[in-house]
Design an enzyme around this catalytic site. Structure first.
Site, mmCIF file in Angstrom:
data_model
loop_
_atom_site.group_PDB
_atom_site.id
_atom_site.type_symbol
_atom_site.label_atom_id
_atom_site.label_comp_id
_atom_site.label_asym_id
_atom_site.label_seq_id
_atom_site.Cartn_x
_atom_site.Cartn_y
_atom_site.Cartn_z
ATOM 1 N N CYS A 79 42.864 40.442 17.216
ATOM 2 C CA CYS A 79 44.325 40.329 17.375
ATOM 3 C C CYS A 79 45.034 41.656 17.049
ATOM 4 O O CYS A 79 44.973 42.592 17.830
ATOM 5 C CB CYS A 79 44.847 39.172 16.534
ATOM 6 S SG CYS A 79 46.473 38.594 17.063
ATOM 7 N N HIS A 167 41.723 34.409 18.145
ATOM 8 C CA HIS A 167 41.151 34.235 16.803
ATOM 9 C C HIS A 167 39.901 33.361 16.862
ATOM 10 O O HIS A 167 40.002 32.134 16.893
ATOM 11 C CB HIS A 167 42.183 33.587 15.872
ATOM 12 C CG HIS A 167 43.298 34.507 15.483
ATOM 13 N ND1 HIS A 167 43.233 35.329 14.376
ATOM 14 C CD2 HIS A 167 44.493 34.749 16.069
ATOM 15 C CE1 HIS A 167 44.352 36.036 14.292
ATOM 16 N NE2 HIS A 167 45.137 35.706 15.308
ATOM 17 N N GLU A 169 37.861 32.767 14.516
ATOM 18 C CA GLU A 169 37.608 32.128 13.222
ATOM 19 C C GLU A 169 38.292 30.774 13.082
ATOM 20 O O GLU A 169 37.959 29.988 12.186
ATOM 21 C CB GLU A 169 38.051 33.061 12.081
ATOM 22 C CG GLU A 169 39.553 33.262 11.920
ATOM 23 C CD GLU A 169 40.156 34.347 12.805
ATOM 24 O OE1 GLU A 169 41.278 34.797 12.509
ATOM 25 O OE2 GLU A 169 39.511 34.743 13.794
#
Length: 509
Positions: A79, A167, A169
């Site tokens: 990001c 993202h 994660e």
């Protein structure tokens, strides 16, 4: 030393989540602020740049010196990190015409790229950015796109440097773990050897070397962190570990006796200290939450210090500090704004002159539980809900008296036991009861009552940073309410807290 993935933090709310995902791959990682990059040693196998609340176009945007990393080690920029790489290499980053926030799908994937290997066409990803990359330098190759974001992912040619604008994660990126495994295991060549067993073996060895024949004192709370820390130290130094378990008069029903018994069963050298009256005296006349917390913390330190001085030649103070506490204290923006004093009593004063040993300060909460399991601790202890250091003192929303503590202990006991009896205890992250400074009219038999109100609280969470109220069955709540009102004299009304965190906190005080 362990093979390590270094995570540089730019202040993203998701940075800890990146670390947890890497740890789930049984690979060790550490988070460091972007402006405090540690020395790049042979143990560091790759670097991840986190997202950020900043824009790369901001005047004070974080710009780290990556000269010792980029092109020399595998680098994954997430990001903000991806936008930073583009901007600093001649690309153009501009405000998004449509703010990219939420779920998106990859419309293009370069399947033969090592980072994207095994990901599915249309794979769902999570976006969270106000800027987007409009153009990239000539040596940047696009490896992923969405319908709105052309440069969803890129690789810099002739080096293992990658950027992604989503993202991986976050759970909503359904194949995020595939991408992270590709990076950590295949690109960085990390062995997946960071396991609870390997942690136990290495930590006991390190503690033996560090502590030698020195005596160590540890304040036990009955919770998971201090218990696991105690067992690790016990395995390293045996009876040279002196544990102190203080009854502050604000524990759950029968907790002092039960926990003390379980510690002795583990072979720990534990002294139980009944200090109820000292705490009640210190709390007399106090009803403001912060005043109560400070009085409880101050009294604990006084009691602990007095007991520690009875042990000759103590050199070390052991604490059950875990990794999120460490990260918070050195975060990009410094410790976050204090909402309230920490639930758990913090460090002891300088005059104790003891060196600190923190065997769990590289672990997240879920890892502490796995290490405890590896050490053979019972599930009843490992799966215990978190309990605040000030105990029932911050669940009685008024001045504390022994009578109020007794009422709350009985109500809390019924709630927790019923959660266990109905198979709900392990489905809830934390549960407890608040005794409200409110009385209400009720009817029992033919008599009118005017008695106390209690609020039940149960939340689901992974780490306590955010929490949702638990949707317990109505039938269960009805049974618990009935049990409480019938069995606990002084309570005639039960309510259930349906607030999430944020905006509410888990505890009421």
């Amino acid at each position: 030393m362990h093979q390590t993935i270094l995570i540089l933090d730019f202040g993203s709310q998701y940075t800890q989540l990146i670390a947890r995902r890497v740890r789930e791959l049984n690979v060790y990682c550490e988070i460091h602020p972007f402006n405090k990059i540690p020395e790049i040693t042979a143990d560091i196998k790759g670097v991840i740049l986190s997202g950020s609340p900043f824009s790369v176009r901001d005047k004070n945007a974080p710009y780290p010196d990556l000269s010792a990393i980029k092109g020399k080690l595998p680098l994954l920029a997430v990001c903000y990190g991806a936008q930073l790489l583009s901007q600093t290499n001649g690309g153009v980053v501009s405000p998004s015409t449509i703010r990219e926030y939420g779920r998106a799908n990859l419309s293009y994937i370069k399947h033969d790229d090592e980072l994207m290997k095994g990901m599915s066409d249309g794979s769902q990803v999570w976006m969270s950015h106000g800027d987007t990359i409009l153009s990239v330098p000539g040596n940047f190759e696009t490896i992923a796109s969405t319908s709105n974001v052309k440069y969803g992912g890129f690789k810099i040619q002739k080096e293992a440097t990658y950027g992604i604008q989503f993202h991986p994660e976050v759970y909503h990126s359904t194949e995020g773990m595939i991408l992270l495994k590709n990076y950590v295991v295949d690109i960085c060549k990390c062995e997946q050897s960071w396991t609870p067993d390997s942690f136990v073996e290495a930590t006991i060895s390190e503690l033996k070397e560090k502590l030698g024949n020195d005596k160590v004192v540890l304040g036990l709370s009955g919770g998971v962190d201090s218990s696991v820390a105690a067992i690790l130290l016990h395995k390293a130094i045996g009876k040279k570990l002196h544990c102190i378990f203080v009854d502050n008069g604000l524990l759950r029903k029968n907790e002092f006796e039960n926990v003390l018994l379980s510690y002795h069963d583990m072979g720990l050298n534990v002294k139980g200290v009944d200090a109820k009256e000292l705490f009640y005296k210190a709390l007399h006349g106090l009803s403001e939450p912060e005043s109560k917390r400070k009085a409880i913390g101050k009294t604990f330190i006084e009691v602990f210090d007095a007991e520690a001085h009875k042990i000759e030649d103590v050199k070390w103070l052991a604490q059950g500090t875990i990794y999120p506490d460490v990260i918070e204290s050195v975060s990009v923006n410094g410790p976050s704004a204090t909402i309230k004093s920490h639930h758990n009593v913090g460090g002891l004063p300088d005059y104790m002159k003891l060196k600190i040993v923190e065997p769990l300060n590289t672990l997240f909460k879920d890892e502490v539980r796995r290490v405890g399991h590896s050490l053979g601790l019972k599930d009843e202890l490992l799966m215990r809900h978190p309990f605040p250091g000030p105990g029932l003192g911050i669940r009685i929303l008024s001045e504390i008296t022994p009578e109020k503590v007794s009422i709350l202990q009985e109500v809390d006991y019924i709630f927790i036991e019923e959660l266990k009896n109905h198979g709900l205890y392990t489905k809830v992250w934390q549960a407890g009861v608040m005794l409200l400074p409110v009385q209400s009219v009720g009817v029992m038999g033919d008599e009118r009552t005017y008695e106390s109100v209690v609020a039940l609280r149960a939340v689901s969470s992974t780490d306590g940073m955010t929490a949702d109220w638990s949707h317990l069955p109505y039938e269960f709540l009805a049974k618990v309410s009935n049990e409480i009102i019938n069995r606990v004299k002084g309570v005639n009304r039960v309510v259930y807290d349906i607030s999430s965190k944020p905006p509410a906190t888990i505890e009421w005080e």
